[in-house]
Design an enzyme around this catalytic site. Sequence first.
Site, PDB file in Angstrom:
ATOM      1  N   PRO A  11      -3.735 -32.969 -19.320  1.00  0.00           N
ATOM      2  CA  PRO A  11      -4.031 -31.436 -18.848  1.00  0.00           C
ATOM      3  C   PRO A  11      -4.548 -31.271 -17.229  1.00  0.00           C
ATOM      4  CG  PRO A  11      -5.802 -32.496 -20.285  1.00  0.00           C
ATOM      5  CD  PRO A  11      -4.702 -33.396 -20.339  1.00  0.00           C
ATOM      6  N   CYS A  98     -14.507 -31.869 -18.641  1.00  0.00           N
ATOM      7  CA  CYS A  98     -14.400 -31.470 -17.243  1.00  0.00           C
ATOM      8  C   CYS A  98     -15.655 -31.357 -16.587  1.00  0.00           C
ATOM      9  CB  CYS A  98     -13.907 -29.842 -17.473  1.00  0.00           C
ATOM     10  SG  CYS A  98     -13.940 -28.893 -15.923  1.00  0.00           S
ATOM     11  N   ASN A 202      -7.044 -43.291 -20.846  1.00  0.00           N
ATOM     12  CA  ASN A 202      -6.955 -42.345 -19.654  1.00  0.00           C
ATOM     13  C   ASN A 202      -7.610 -42.754 -18.530  1.00  0.00           C
ATOM     14  OD1 ASN A 202      -8.030 -39.113 -18.550  1.00  0.00           O
ATOM     15  ND2 ASN A 202      -5.990 -40.024 -17.885  1.00  0.00           N
TER      16      ASN A 202
HETATM   17  C1  FMN Z   1      -5.627 -31.480 -10.589  1.00  0.00           C
HETATM   18  C2  FMN Z   1      -6.179 -31.703 -11.816  1.00  0.00           C
HETATM   19  C3  FMN Z   1      -6.611 -30.810 -12.856  1.00  0.00           C
HETATM   20  C4  FMN Z   1      -7.383 -31.454 -14.042  1.00  0.00           C
HETATM   21  N1  FMN Z   1      -7.363 -30.291 -14.838  1.00  0.00           N
HETATM   22  C5  FMN Z   1      -7.927 -30.904 -16.282  1.00  0.00           C
HETATM   23  C6  FMN Z   1      -8.043 -29.920 -17.289  1.00  0.00           C
HETATM   24  O1  FMN Z   1      -7.632 -28.694 -17.296  1.00  0.00           O
HETATM   25  N2  FMN Z   1      -8.534 -30.506 -18.675  1.00  0.00           N
HETATM   26  C7  FMN Z   1      -8.776 -31.959 -18.635  1.00  0.00           C
HETATM   27  O2  FMN Z   1      -9.389 -32.323 -19.723  1.00  0.00           O
HETATM   28  N3  FMN Z   1      -8.747 -32.806 -17.533  1.00  0.00           N
HETATM   29  C8  FMN Z   1      -8.309 -32.360 -16.346  1.00  0.00           C
HETATM   30  N4  FMN Z   1      -8.058 -33.199 -15.373  1.00  0.00           N
HETATM   31  C9  FMN Z   1      -8.333 -34.535 -15.618  1.00  0.00           C
HETATM   32  C10 FMN Z   1      -7.062 -35.553 -16.084  1.00  0.00           C
HETATM   33  O3  FMN Z   1      -6.580 -34.686 -17.157  1.00  0.00           O
HETATM   34  C11 FMN Z   1      -7.367 -36.844 -16.251  1.00  0.00           C
HETATM   35  O4  FMN Z   1      -8.295 -37.040 -17.372  1.00  0.00           O
HETATM   36  C12 FMN Z   1      -8.023 -37.364 -14.859  1.00  0.00           C
HETATM   37  O5  FMN Z   1      -7.238 -37.094 -13.701  1.00  0.00           O
HETATM   38  C13 FMN Z   1      -7.878 -38.860 -14.879  1.00  0.00           C
HETATM   39  O6  FMN Z   1      -6.653 -39.500 -15.155  1.00  0.00           O
HETATM   40  P1  FMN Z   1      -5.562 -39.917 -13.983  1.00  0.00           P
HETATM   41  O7  FMN Z   1      -6.438 -40.983 -13.399  1.00  0.00           O
HETATM   42  O8  FMN Z   1      -4.346 -40.574 -14.681  1.00  0.00           O
HETATM   43  O9  FMN Z   1      -5.356 -38.646 -13.305  1.00  0.00           O
HETATM   44  C14 FMN Z   1      -7.585 -32.822 -14.267  1.00  0.00           C
HETATM   45  C15 FMN Z   1      -7.111 -33.583 -13.208  1.00  0.00           C
HETATM   46  C16 FMN Z   1      -6.359 -33.184 -12.027  1.00  0.00           C
HETATM   47  C17 FMN Z   1      -6.086 -34.201 -10.942  1.00  0.00           C
END
Ligand code: FMN
Length: 345
Positions: A11, A98, A202
């Site tokens: 997300p 969040c 994740n």
């Molecule tokens: C632009 C952006 C928006 C995000 N919005 C949400 C969100 O709406 N809900 C959520 O649970 N995590 C949100 N996250 C966190 C991601 O879902 C994820 O947990 C986090 O980026 C770590 O994973 P990654 O290292 O693969 O990016 C967001 C991350 C990014 C970069």
Amino acid sequence: MSPDLSFIAAPMVNQSDFPFRRIAARYGATTVYTQMLSPERLIHDQEYLESHRRDLQYRIEESISTVVQLCGNNAEEIVEAGRKIQDLCDAIDLNLGCPQEVARDEHFGAYLLGQKDWPIVENIVSCMAQSFTVLVSTKIRLCQPSTKTVEFAERLQASGSSWITLHARTVSSRRRRQGAADLSEVKKLKESERLTIPVVSNGNVRVFDDLAKNLDYTGADGLMVGETLLGNPCLFSNDVLPDPVDISLEYLDICRLYPGVATLKTIQTHIRHFIDFQCTRRPWFKKLRVALNACTDLDDIEHLLRVKVPRWRGMTMKSAEEGSEHERDGIDLADSGVLWHLPPN
Ligand SMILES: Cc1cc2nc3c(=O)[nH]c(=O)nc-3n(C[C@H](O)[C@H](O)[C@H](O)COP(=O)(O)O)c2cc1C
């Protein structure tokens, strides 16, 4: 049917629009999440509800396994909001990760991870599980101290969470730069004998090889990826990077096919990410950013991608070969000094 949790598109606020979810699914995401939605707005803001229902409706045409994420701390509100969209998704997830200020101020997301708030969370999850016709899941960060995370996860399971995604950072490590996710914590969840529901890992996936490495190390049942997928939506299917212009055009085509769900700003941001991922250091990248921001519709963006960017790329190669510093098409190459075929960052 239970979603296939193998490879999940995370997300992401303003970035999990249907066209992006579609392209991620086309290239190997087995399940995709929406951005976190506000229960209050789903209940009280008709336009917000309709636009998200439209976005979710498209997924049915394409049979894409989709999880809607909700945030908040009010069980009644979350249930009422979830009922408005449950017919259009495969599961509803509660955001417990969040770290943003808005979550702190309104007391939701990762600010519900403290032990004193566990009864609130348990009540929300069990109300969701008892009320919805679809499965309920939770996405968490590490509790503090992190040793509490396993106990918290067990409580989520007992309350009705069908799987748990762990983004293995604490609320205080908000940005990637502030350290890697601690995948040993995902491993601990998987090793807990009392936790029998699937665990999704994740964090830290940057390249294709990280997928297998992460799964091997953590033993997780699936992987969720966010930021890297923004730059390379084909990550799950291939270790070869897509051409950034081709993938941008493909995304643009999907936007045209499914109009009215991704805003121009969202589309511009996606295209910037696709190109940024491989071309930040190209001499023309700054020009691209400016030109992209100036686009007022999809035709403008397409023209930029089909005509200007190829010209800039070709011209930079040519001028590098010739040692030329001449300006063509209003593009000053004197500041380049860098070839466009640098390795990806
Ligand atoms: C632009 C952006 C928006 C995000 N919005 C949400 C969100 O709406 N809900 C959520 O649970 N995590 C949100 N996250 C966190 C991601 O879902 C994820 O947990 C986090 O980026 C770590 O994973 P990654 O290292 O693969 O990016 C967001 C991350 C990014 C970069």
